[in-house]
Scaffold this active site. Structure first.
Site, short mmCIF file in Angstrom:
data_model
loop_
_atom_site.label_atom_id
_atom_site.label_comp_id
_atom_site.label_asym_id
_atom_site.label_seq_id
_atom_site.Cartn_x
_atom_site.Cartn_y
_atom_site.Cartn_z
N LYS A 7 35.71 50.30 38.52
CA LYS A 7 35.42 50.25 37.08
C LYS A 7 34.75 48.93 36.72
CE LYS A 7 40.05 48.74 35.47
NZ LYS A 7 39.90 47.41 34.87
N GLN A 20 36.19 37.58 31.76
CA GLN A 20 35.39 38.66 31.13
C GLN A 20 34.53 38.10 30.00
OE1 GLN A 20 38.00 41.89 30.06
NE2 GLN A 20 38.73 42.15 32.14
N ASP A 80 44.63 41.13 39.65
CA ASP A 80 45.00 42.55 39.63
C ASP A 80 45.77 42.97 40.88
OD1 ASP A 80 43.61 42.48 37.30
OD2 ASP A 80 41.98 43.80 37.93
N ARG A 88 52.62 41.42 32.23
CA ARG A 88 52.96 41.89 33.58
C ARG A 88 54.08 41.06 34.22
NH1 ARG A 88 46.83 43.53 35.73
NH2 ARG A 88 46.83 45.54 34.67
N ARG A 102 48.57 49.72 36.52
CA ARG A 102 48.98 49.06 37.77
C ARG A 102 50.49 49.05 37.98
NH1 ARG A 102 44.17 48.06 39.57
NH2 ARG A 102 42.58 47.23 38.18
N LYS A 159 43.53 54.94 33.57
CA LYS A 159 42.73 53.78 33.16
C LYS A 159 41.76 53.35 34.28
CE LYS A 159 43.08 49.35 30.81
NZ LYS A 159 42.25 48.41 31.55
O1 LIG Z 1 35.56 41.31 34.95
C1 LIG Z 1 36.32 42.20 35.35
O2 LIG Z 1 35.89 43.32 35.71
C2 LIG Z 1 37.77 41.93 35.39
C3 LIG Z 1 38.24 40.63 35.35
C4 LIG Z 1 39.68 40.30 35.42
O3 LIG Z 1 40.11 39.91 34.13
P1 LIG Z 1 40.28 38.35 33.68
O4 LIG Z 1 38.99 37.67 33.88
O5 LIG Z 1 40.64 38.47 32.24
O6 LIG Z 1 41.36 37.77 34.54
C5 LIG Z 1 40.52 41.48 35.90
O7 LIG Z 1 41.88 41.23 35.67
C6 LIG Z 1 40.11 42.76 35.21
O8 LIG Z 1 40.86 43.86 35.66
C7 LIG Z 1 38.66 43.09 35.50
C1 LIG Z 2 43.41 43.77 33.58
C2 LIG Z 2 42.82 44.93 33.83
O1 LIG Z 2 41.84 45.50 33.08
P1 LIG Z 2 41.11 45.04 31.73
O2 LIG Z 2 41.40 43.58 31.50
O3 LIG Z 2 39.66 45.28 31.97
O4 LIG Z 2 41.66 45.90 30.63
C3 LIG Z 2 43.20 45.71 35.04
O5 LIG Z 2 42.52 46.70 35.32
O6 LIG Z 2 44.18 45.35 35.72
#
Ligand SMILES: O=C(O)C1=C[C@@H](OP(=O)(O)O)[C@@H](O)[C@H](O)C1
Ligand SMILES: C=C(OP(=O)(O)O)C(=O)O
Length: 416
Positions: free
Chosen positions: A21, A145, A295, A326, A371, A396
């Site tokens: 994803k 992100q 993750d 978590r 998860r 998800k």
């Molecule tokens: O950029 C991404 O695709 C993601 C970044 C991570 O988040 P954070 O950067 O908030 O740790 C991860 O936990 C999330 O599931 C996916």
């Molecule tokens: C943190 C996760 O996703 P997101 O932050 O993109 O919702 C995840 O997939 O574990």
């Protein structure tokens, strides 16, 4: 609803993993910014990608991204540079996942972004327009992100982008993966010093793009092999040696817990399968820093405890702002199963081997977090049976997880 999962005596199966994803949602944003053309191939069929596909295709006035963090953050930046007025919202939990740092950065670049509810959190009202870009700063220690979201709009900003990251940088492989995928679409984006990324104002080139399967999803099959008998073996499809997904580090960490990874090659010579088998070695205790792969934390907490391997896991400070808190969820559910975990200032989880009386017939709660279900279900390999509440949460990221378990010989009884 509750699933009661019963494991097969021997695990020996080939599993077609879901597509990533994280890669899907990046490729979709970049595809949209490149002006269209052929949609990326092998897109994930999970909820988080579904909301992204629909948002970009239909661009409704109100965009509901449900529980998808990537969709919320990436679309916020995308909408800021795309003409039109939109409100972007999500489920109740999304209204408590912070977004202020991204909004501040976009506003600094001249974007029109307002809070439609509580300051600092979604929903947001965004009026898009072309932006100039330039140099901005953003803390690197809350969510990568935000950084990926800003980087992906960099090539369409008139002056490009110089992004200076302050403080520690968490989830860094996700930033590098963003840069890599941008490069695949013709962007010039790179680290120019230890904390600065520079993106040239050079438009994306439209192209076809094939998405790799999901290494985070692979972790649950590694866990099943680690917890299974000596003959357990699983083959996973669609994964590459040298993957850009940070969670491909799962193969190294599981080598310490008795799982061997062998990459396979198709007839065309492209390595696309991974065979997991037992290597017969397991460390007596595990210390690991999950700052680059948050993750994977749930997978290893559950797996190590079930193997009787005491651990100290650091770099967990971002776990409190994910689908659920978590840290709390892990402590509570592991406690129900008889394992006493301690957290250190919300940044570490430690298990010294301490046990408590497990609840009779305990069922694992999932807290709207895929998860939790995905990481606890493999316990059936160790104990024969496990109960999971609200099992549908897996959609998800991994909608066909329960079907894959059934195809691998698990039995699933449904209790309403
Ligand atoms: O950029 C991404 O695709 C993601 C970044 C991570 O988040 P954070 O950067 O908030 O740790 C991860 O936990 C999330 O599931 C996916
Ligand atoms: C943190 C996760 O996703 P997101 O932050 O993109 O919702 C995840 O997939 O574990």
């Amino acid at each position: 609803m509750q699933y009661e999962i019963t494991a097969p005596a021997v695990l020996n199966h080939t599993v077609d993993l879901p597509s990533s994803k994280s890669v899907s949602n990046r490729a979709l944003i970049i595809h949209a910014l490149s002006g269209g053309g052929m949609l990326p191939q092998n897109l994930s069929d999970c909820d988080d990608t579904d909301v992204m596909i629909k948002a970009l295709r239909d661009m409704p006035e109100v965009i509901d991204i449900k529980a998808a963090g990537t969709a919320m953050r990436f679309l916020t930046a995308y909408l800021a540079v795309t003409p039109g007025r939109h409100t972007i919202t999500g489920i109740e939990r999304m209204r408590h996942r912070p977004i202020r740092l991204l909004v501040d950065a976009l506003r600094y670049l001249g974007a029109e972004v307002e809070y439609a509810g509580e300051e600092g959190y979604p929903p947001l009202r965004i009026t898009g327009r072309p932006l100039d870009g330039g140099r901005i700063e953003i803390p690197g220690n809350v969510s990568s992100q935000y950084i990926s979201a800003l980087l992906m709009i960099g090539p369409v900003l008139r002056d490009g982008l110089r992004l200076h990251l302050t403080g520690d940088i968490i989830s860094r492989p996700y930033i590098d993966m963003t840069l890599w995928i941008m490069g695949e679409f013709g962007a010039e984006a790179e680290w120019t010093d230890i904390s600065t990324i520079t993106v040239a104002p050079k438009p994306y080139a439209a192209r076809g793009y094939n998405i790799e399967n999901d290494w985070s999803a692979a972790s649950y099959w590694y866990e099943m092999v680690a917890l299974g008998g000596r003959d357990s073996e699983v083959t996973l499809t669609g994964l590459m040696d040298g993957s850009k997904q940070g969670d491909s580090s799962v193969s190294y960490i599981f080598s310490l817990l008795g799982v061997k990874t062998t990459f396979g090659t198709t007839e065309e010579g492209v390595p696309t399968t991974v065979r997991l088998s037992r290597n017969g070695h397991c460390v007596p205790r595990l210390e690991y820093d999950f700052i680059n792969s948050p993750d994977l934390a749930q997978t290893f907490v559950v797996c190590c405890a079930a193997l009787g391997v005491p651990f100290r896991f650091t770099g967990l400070q971002t776990l409190r702002i994910k689908e659920t808190d978590r840290i709390e969820a892990l402590k509570r559910e592991m406690g129900k199963l008889g394992y006493v975990l301690r957290d250190v200032e919300g940044r570490e989880l430690v298990w010294s081997g301490e046990r408590c009386e497990p609840l009779p017939d305990a069922a694992v709660d999932t807290y709207d977090d895929h998860r939790m279900a995905l990481a606890f279900a493999p316990l059936a390999m160790k104990w024969g049976r496990v109960r999971i509440n609200n099992p549908h949460v897996v959609t998800k990221s991994y909608p066909h997880f329960w079907n894959d378990l059934k195809s691998s010989g698990f039995a699933i009884d449904i209790h309403e």
